[in-house]
Design a protein around this motif. Structure first.
Motif, PDB file in Angstrom:
ATOM      1  N   ALA A 179      18.442  16.441   8.208  1.00 45.26           N
ATOM      2  CA  ALA A 179      17.706  17.301   9.141  1.00 45.26           C
ATOM      3  C   ALA A 179      16.462  17.891   8.476  1.00 45.26           C
ATOM      4  CB  ALA A 179      18.612  18.413   9.663  1.00 45.26           C
ATOM      5  N   ARG A 180      16.580  18.265   7.200  1.00 40.38           N
ATOM      6  CA  ARG A 180      15.424  18.822   6.498  1.00 40.38           C
ATOM      7  C   ARG A 180      14.340  17.755   6.326  1.00 40.38           C
ATOM      8  NH1 ARG A 180      19.514  21.367   3.395  1.00 40.38           N
ATOM      9  NH2 ARG A 180      19.351  19.736   1.789  1.00 40.38           N
ATOM     10  N   ALA A 181      14.739  16.559   5.902  1.00 39.48           N
ATOM     11  CA  ALA A 181      13.764  15.478   5.711  1.00 39.48           C
ATOM     12  C   ALA A 181      13.115  15.087   7.034  1.00 39.48           C
ATOM     13  CB  ALA A 181      14.455  14.270   5.077  1.00 39.48           C
ATOM     14  N   PHE A 182      13.907  15.045   8.084  1.00 39.90           N
ATOM     15  CA  PHE A 182      13.389  14.671   9.407  1.00 39.90           C
ATOM     16  C   PHE A 182      12.390  15.707   9.906  1.00 39.90           C
ATOM     17  CE2 PHE A 182      13.322  14.173  13.967  1.00 39.90           C
ATOM     18  CZ  PHE A 182      13.457  12.806  14.178  1.00 39.90           C
ATOM     19  N   ARG A 221      10.604  17.799   8.135  1.00 36.08           N
ATOM     20  CA  ARG A 221       9.367  17.743   7.344  1.00 36.08           C
ATOM     21  C   ARG A 221       8.475  16.600   7.835  1.00 36.08           C
ATOM     22  NH1 ARG A 221      12.770  18.690   2.811  1.00 36.08           N
ATOM     23  NH2 ARG A 221      12.773  16.442   2.371  1.00 36.08           N
ATOM     24  N   ALA A 222       9.081  15.470   8.190  1.00 33.17           N
ATOM     25  CA  ALA A 222       8.301  14.298   8.587  1.00 33.17           C
ATOM     26  C   ALA A 222       7.755  14.419  10.005  1.00 33.17           C
ATOM     27  CB  ALA A 222       9.158  13.042   8.464  1.00 33.17           C
ATOM     28  N   TYR A 223       8.569  14.943  10.923  1.00 33.16           N
ATOM     29  CA  TYR A 223       8.200  14.922  12.347  1.00 33.16           C
ATOM     30  C   TYR A 223       7.735  16.274  12.886  1.00 33.16           C
ATOM     31  CZ  TYR A 223       9.929  10.152  12.917  1.00 33.16           C
ATOM     32  OH  TYR A 223      10.096   8.791  12.832  1.00 33.16           O
ATOM     33  N   GLY A 224       7.995  17.343  12.135  1.00 30.14           N
ATOM     34  CA  GLY A 224       7.571  18.655  12.609  1.00 30.14           C
ATOM     35  C   GLY A 224       8.511  19.286  13.612  1.00 30.14           C
ATOM     36  N   HIS A 225       9.668  18.681  13.825  1.00 27.55           N
ATOM     37  CA  HIS A 225      10.683  19.254  14.714  1.00 27.55           C
ATOM     38  C   HIS A 225      12.047  18.755  14.264  1.00 27.55           C
ATOM     39  CE1 HIS A 225      11.254  15.361  16.762  1.00 27.55           C
ATOM     40  NE2 HIS A 225       9.939  15.265  16.790  1.00 27.55           N
ATOM     41  N   PRO A 226      13.117  19.451  14.594  1.00 25.50           N
ATOM     42  CA  PRO A 226      14.444  19.036  14.138  1.00 25.50           C
ATOM     43  C   PRO A 226      14.913  17.789  14.875  1.00 25.50           C
ATOM     44  CG  PRO A 226      14.622  20.912  15.613  1.00 25.50           C
ATOM     45  CD  PRO A 226      13.157  20.722  15.357  1.00 25.50           C
ATOM     46  N   PRO A 227      15.891  17.079  14.321  1.00 28.65           N
ATOM     47  CA  PRO A 227      16.409  15.885  14.993  1.00 28.65           C
ATOM     48  C   PRO A 227      16.905  16.160  16.409  1.00 28.65           C
ATOM     49  CG  PRO A 227      17.247  16.009  12.746  1.00 28.65           C
ATOM     50  CD  PRO A 227      16.531  17.295  13.013  1.00 28.65           C
ATOM     51  N   SER A 228      17.468  17.313  16.629  1.00 26.68           N
ATOM     52  CA  SER A 228      18.019  17.648  17.938  1.00 26.68           C
ATOM     53  C   SER A 228      16.960  17.730  19.027  1.00 26.68           C
ATOM     54  CB  SER A 228      18.775  18.978  17.874  1.00 26.68           C
ATOM     55  OG  SER A 228      17.910  20.009  17.420  1.00 26.68           O
ATOM     56  N   GLY A 273       0.786  -1.222   0.000  1.00 22.29           N
ATOM     57  CA  GLY A 273       0.000   0.000   0.000  1.00 22.29           C
ATOM     58  C   GLY A 273       0.820   1.274   0.000  1.00 22.29           C
ATOM     59  N   GLU A 274       2.084   1.183  -0.393  1.00 25.16           N
ATOM     60  CA  GLU A 274       2.964   2.350  -0.378  1.00 25.16           C
ATOM     61  C   GLU A 274       4.077   2.117  -1.393  1.00 25.16           C
ATOM     62  OE1 GLU A 274       5.103   5.064   3.123  1.00 25.16           O
ATOM     63  OE2 GLU A 274       4.660   2.946   3.480  1.00 25.16           O
ATOM     64  N   PRO A 275       4.473   3.111  -2.183  1.00 28.85           N
ATOM     65  CA  PRO A 275       5.573   2.928  -3.122  1.00 28.85           C
ATOM     66  C   PRO A 275       6.854   2.542  -2.395  1.00 28.85           C
ATOM     67  CG  PRO A 275       4.376   4.943  -3.595  1.00 28.85           C
ATOM     68  CD  PRO A 275       3.862   4.453  -2.289  1.00 28.85           C
ATOM     69  N   PRO A 276       7.690   1.718  -3.007  1.00 29.32           N
ATOM     70  CA  PRO A 276       8.866   1.212  -2.290  1.00 29.32           C
ATOM     71  C   PRO A 276       9.830   2.287  -1.811  1.00 29.32           C
ATOM     72  CG  PRO A 276       8.937   0.623  -4.624  1.00 29.32           C
ATOM     73  CD  PRO A 276       7.576   1.128  -4.351  1.00 29.32           C
ATOM     74  N   VAL A 277      10.077   3.294  -2.607  1.00 33.72           N
ATOM     75  CA  VAL A 277      11.026   4.334  -2.190  1.00 33.72           C
ATOM     76  C   VAL A 277      10.473   5.110  -0.995  1.00 33.72           C
ATOM     77  CG1 VAL A 277      12.183   6.456  -2.891  1.00 33.72           C
ATOM     78  CG2 VAL A 277      12.059   4.524  -4.479  1.00 33.72           C
ATOM     79  N   ALA A 278       9.186   5.429  -1.029  1.00 31.25           N
ATOM     80  CA  ALA A 278       8.569   6.142   0.095  1.00 31.25           C
ATOM     81  C   ALA A 278       8.553   5.272   1.350  1.00 31.25           C
ATOM     82  CB  ALA A 278       7.152   6.565  -0.272  1.00 31.25           C
ATOM     83  N   LEU A 279       8.288   3.990   1.188  1.00 35.75           N
ATOM     84  CA  LEU A 279       8.276   3.069   2.324  1.00 35.75           C
ATOM     85  C   LEU A 279       9.650   2.993   2.963  1.00 35.75           C
ATOM     86  CD1 LEU A 279       7.078   0.785   4.078  1.00 35.75           C
ATOM     87  CD2 LEU A 279       7.520  -0.785   2.183  1.00 35.75           C
ATOM     88  N   ARG A 280      10.682   2.847   2.148  1.00 41.19           N
ATOM     89  CA  ARG A 280      12.046   2.767   2.671  1.00 41.19           C
ATOM     90  C   ARG A 280      12.423   4.054   3.401  1.00 41.19           C
ATOM     91  NH1 ARG A 280      16.958   0.132   1.893  1.00 41.19           N
ATOM     92  NH2 ARG A 280      18.765   1.491   2.147  1.00 41.19           N
ATOM     93  N   ARG A 281      12.132   5.200   2.777  1.00 38.35           N
ATOM     94  CA  ARG A 281      12.497   6.477   3.382  1.00 38.35           C
ATOM     95  C   ARG A 281      11.810   6.658   4.744  1.00 38.35           C
ATOM     96  NH1 ARG A 281      10.273   9.667  -0.087  1.00 38.35           N
ATOM     97  NH2 ARG A 281      12.044   9.623  -1.533  1.00 38.35           N
ATOM     98  N   ARG A 282      10.528   6.311   4.813  1.00 40.00           N
ATOM     99  CA  ARG A 282       9.784   6.502   6.064  1.00 40.00           C
ATOM    100  C   ARG A 282      10.288   5.568   7.175  1.00 40.00           C
ATOM    101  NH1 ARG A 282       5.969   3.727   8.181  1.00 40.00           N
ATOM    102  NH2 ARG A 282       5.382   2.617   6.258  1.00 40.00           N
TER     103      ARG A 282
END
Length: 334
Positions: free
Chosen positions: A103-106, A108-115, A62-71
């Protein structure tokens, strides 16, 4: 995480017998393999063209492989950050060329920086398929649920009786001297063809306690507990911790109606997926089997001669009549 009835848990284990194909696991292997960072690599690992591989993963997961791997890799990164790993470490592990890009990808996904990730931060992201990273090296496949469910009364009896009965046979084994405790009365006996030999009271009790520990750790996402020793005092102390945790773990599965959720174990060889309802049934079935074998050996060794009837029976019908047993499915056994 390896499991009590799979290779890798004991020295001298035999390879597991062939099993039926687990197509979901095969697809996830191809998507998440460390050597498959790109779609073409994934497709080659699955012996398919990128077009057909993408279609198959999207249909099955139910999810494209590249998106699944990235998530999933971002979820693993969040878990690693929560455990104290550095941003640089997890960025490289997640396949990013720079910490800035990670850090940018993180963010965008979580709404806060990795730190900003701490030990209490949630690590799962929204997913269309219920597939999530489950530490330390597993995946969790969450099935749609119908809401909170009550622990079935029959299952509750089996759980509480199993914990109480394990404590009882551990206590009864205290009537043996060290030689009798480890005497191989069942030469060559294996509960599973691919597992280690369980020839003595000591070996059966060790496997009984370890089975609770390793499956709870697998479901909780904790580190592999290790087989430990067959020392009786040590086994009693470990069971006093693992038994209630096992009951609580199964009660939580029931409360979330997560019986059809799957745990994909990346350390089995090959990796396999386990349906939680099957895991619970497995532990209950082989736990009862081992306890009955222990009783047989204790009887042969004369350890039950002066014991009350309960250790010689192990019967839930007799146990449930005891005034000290749990009266509600969600009660912990004292």
């Amino acid at each position: 995480m390896t499991h009590p009835d799979h290779p890798g848990d004991h020295p001298g284990d035999q390879p597991a017998p062939p099993r039926g194909r687990d197509r979901l696991r095969e697809l996830l292997d191809a998507v998440l393999d460390d050597d498959h960072p790109r779609l073409g690599d994934m497709a080659r690992g699955a012996h398919a063209s990128p077009y057909h591989f993408s279609r198959q993963v999207a249909r099955e997961a139910g999810e494209p492989p590249v998106a699944l791997r990235r998530r999933v890799l971002l979820e693993r990164a969040a878990w690693r950050l929560a455990g104290g790993a550095t941003v640089t470490e997890v960025a490289l592990e997640a396949g990013y060329d720079s910490t800035e890009g990670f850090a940018r990808a993180f963010a965008r996904a979580y709404g806060h920086p990795p730190s900003a990730t701490t030990s209490g931060t949630a690590t799962w992201l929204d997913a269309p398929n219920g597939i999530h990273f489950h530490p330390p090296t597993n995946l969790w496949v969450r099935e749609p649920t119908a809401g909170r469910a009550r622990l079935d009364p029959v299952l509750a009896v089996q759980l509480h009786h199993g914990v109480a009965d394990t404590a009882l046979v551990l206590e009864a084994a205290g009537g043996l001297d060290a030689a009798a405790y480890r005497r191989p009365l069942l030469p060559g006996h294996r509960v599973h063809a691919w597992g280690p030999a369980e020839e003595s009271v000591a070996a059966l009790l060790q496997a009984l306690v370890f089975s609770e520990e390793v499956w709870v750790a697998s479901i909780e996402g904790a580190d592999h507990p290790g087989v430990g020793t067959d020392d009786l005092d040590d086994l009693r102390a470990r069971h006093a911790v693992a038994g209630p945790r096992w009951v609580a773990t199964v009660a939580d599965i029931a409360a979330r109606d997560a019986w059809d959720d799957r745990l994909v174990d990346a350390l089995c060889e090959p990796p396999e997926s386990f349906v939680l309802s099957g895991v619970v049934a497995h532990v209950l079935q082989y736990g009862a089997h081992r306890r009955l074998l222990v009783r047989r050996l204790l009887g042969e060794l004369g350890a039950l001669d002066d014991a009350p009837p309960a250790p010689d029976l192990g019967d839930p019908v007799e146990w449930i009549r005891q005034p000290t047993r749990p009266t509600r499915p969600d009660e912990e056994h004292p």
